[in-house]
Design an enzyme around this catalytic site. Sequence first.
Site, short mmCIF file in Angstrom:
data_model
loop_
_atom_site.label_atom_id
_atom_site.label_comp_id
_atom_site.label_asym_id
_atom_site.label_seq_id
_atom_site.Cartn_x
_atom_site.Cartn_y
_atom_site.Cartn_z
N ARG A 107 0.88 -1.18 0.00
CA ARG A 107 0.00 0.00 0.00
C ARG A 107 0.91 1.22 0.00
NH1 ARG A 107 -5.23 1.42 3.65
NH2 ARG A 107 -6.07 0.10 1.99
N HIS A 134 -7.56 1.03 -6.22
CA HIS A 134 -7.78 0.20 -5.02
C HIS A 134 -8.49 -1.09 -5.46
CE1 HIS A 134 -7.95 -0.99 -1.01
NE2 HIS A 134 -8.83 -0.16 -0.49
N GLN A 137 -10.22 -3.90 -3.05
CA GLN A 137 -11.50 -3.44 -2.49
C GLN A 137 -12.64 -3.73 -3.46
OE1 GLN A 137 -12.19 -1.40 0.57
NE2 GLN A 137 -14.23 -2.10 0.00
N ASP A 230 -17.02 7.74 -1.09
CA ASP A 230 -15.75 7.54 -0.39
C ASP A 230 -15.34 8.90 0.16
OD1 ASP A 230 -13.33 6.48 0.53
OD2 ASP A 230 -12.34 6.58 -1.43
N CYS A 270 -16.23 2.11 1.17
CA CYS A 270 -15.11 1.20 1.49
C CYS A 270 -14.65 1.37 2.92
CB CYS A 270 -13.96 1.41 0.50
SG CYS A 270 -13.11 2.99 0.66
N ARG A 298 -13.90 -8.09 2.41
CA ARG A 298 -12.47 -7.92 2.11
C ARG A 298 -11.74 -9.22 2.43
NH1 ARG A 298 -10.43 -2.88 2.26
NH2 ARG A 298 -8.76 -3.65 0.94
N1 NVA Z 1 -9.78 6.86 -0.98
C1 NVA Z 1 -9.37 6.45 0.34
C2 NVA Z 1 -9.60 4.99 0.53
C3 NVA Z 1 -9.22 4.45 1.87
C4 NVA Z 1 -9.37 2.96 1.98
C5 NVA Z 1 -7.91 6.80 0.54
O1 NVA Z 1 -7.12 6.63 -0.40
O2 NVA Z 1 -7.55 7.26 1.62
N1 CP Z 2 -11.18 0.17 2.81
C1 CP Z 2 -9.89 0.04 3.18
O1 CP Z 2 -8.99 -0.19 2.38
O2 CP Z 2 -9.69 0.17 4.52
P1 CP Z 2 -8.29 0.30 5.27
O3 CP Z 2 -7.69 1.62 4.87
O4 CP Z 2 -8.64 0.25 6.73
O5 CP Z 2 -7.40 -0.83 4.86
#
Ligand code: NVA
Ligand code: CP
Length: 314
Positions: A107, A134, A137, A230, A270, A298
């Site tokens: 990540r 992502h 997800q 989101d 998400c 997930r």
């Molecule tokens: N769009 C959000 C998703 C978190 C799972 C981010 O990138 O922070």
């Molecule tokens: N939705 C998601 O990816 O959650 P986290 O950031 O907690 O992993």
Amino acid sequence: ASTLQGRDFLTIAEFTEDELKTFLNTAVALKAMQKQGVPHHFLEGQTLAMIFEKASTRTRVAFEVGMYHLGGSALYLSSKDIQIGRGETIADTAKVLSRFVDGIMIRTFGHEIVEELAANADVPVINGLTDTHHPTQVIADLLTIFEHKGKLEGLKACFIGDGYNNMAHSLMEGAAAVGMDMTVASPKGYEPSAAILEATKARGVKNGCSIAFTNSPQEAAEGCDVVITDTWLSMGDEDEKDRRLHDFQGFQVNDALIALAKPDHIFMHCLPAHRGEEVAASVIDGAHSVVFDEAENRLHAHKAILKCLLEKND
Ligand code: NVA
Ligand code: CP
């Protein structure tokens, strides 16, 4: 061997319609096995390295617990603690980790970082979120929609919020692949990537669905089976908080907006969510919300991804 064995998992777009169905069918099967208490050690003795340059609750726990359920184990590697944080290159990290583990999840920020890791690793690399994608997800999201609606093809979905966002992009790619209409509604300046919009429109035509963009949340929500949002402030956007909260006024998924969707719509997010910003508490905590099914999925989706990419005796 399946066409998925040994592959990377960087975006939804890189998979065929059949391959995406394989992930979903595998997730359904693994979920049933877990619920029935049937052991499913398909990855006995295998190890997954998980590099996190951003925070995570769901992704980390799903991959870690998932590897455990599959008979393997996972290592949590915060970029603050490993040598990447002190400047060791992504390429060297990829080559070194490949000597130890069977797969790498990362990540991170720029999508090119995941691509560089994958280009230099000898083991499958899984994208656990970048600034622009992502994909893990979205396997969970498609599974959740399928469970609640009994199908994916022919449904109408919308994403209301930040269009230049990992979720919006991966959802567009997923929808186009499974034949589900998807309209993204964002304020000016927050449009999805033009390249992803064009590519998903074209794939959608092939699969009999429309992928579209509008500045009107009302137009996007009208008649939808699935309403998705989101955060307005993704990880890495923290410096833009004041400007974003201002720019996204009018894009909250609230009772007035959701009233335009079908009476039996589902609401998805998400998570993590910000009640009072992108979504009203009455919506995310209301009867149509499936966000905790989505979060649970997930686990099942990630186990499916791991099995499809890493299983050796196929
Ligand atoms: N769009 C959000 C998703 C978190 C799972 C981010 O990138 O922070
Ligand atoms: N939705 C998601 O990816 O959650 P986290 O950031 O907690 O992993």
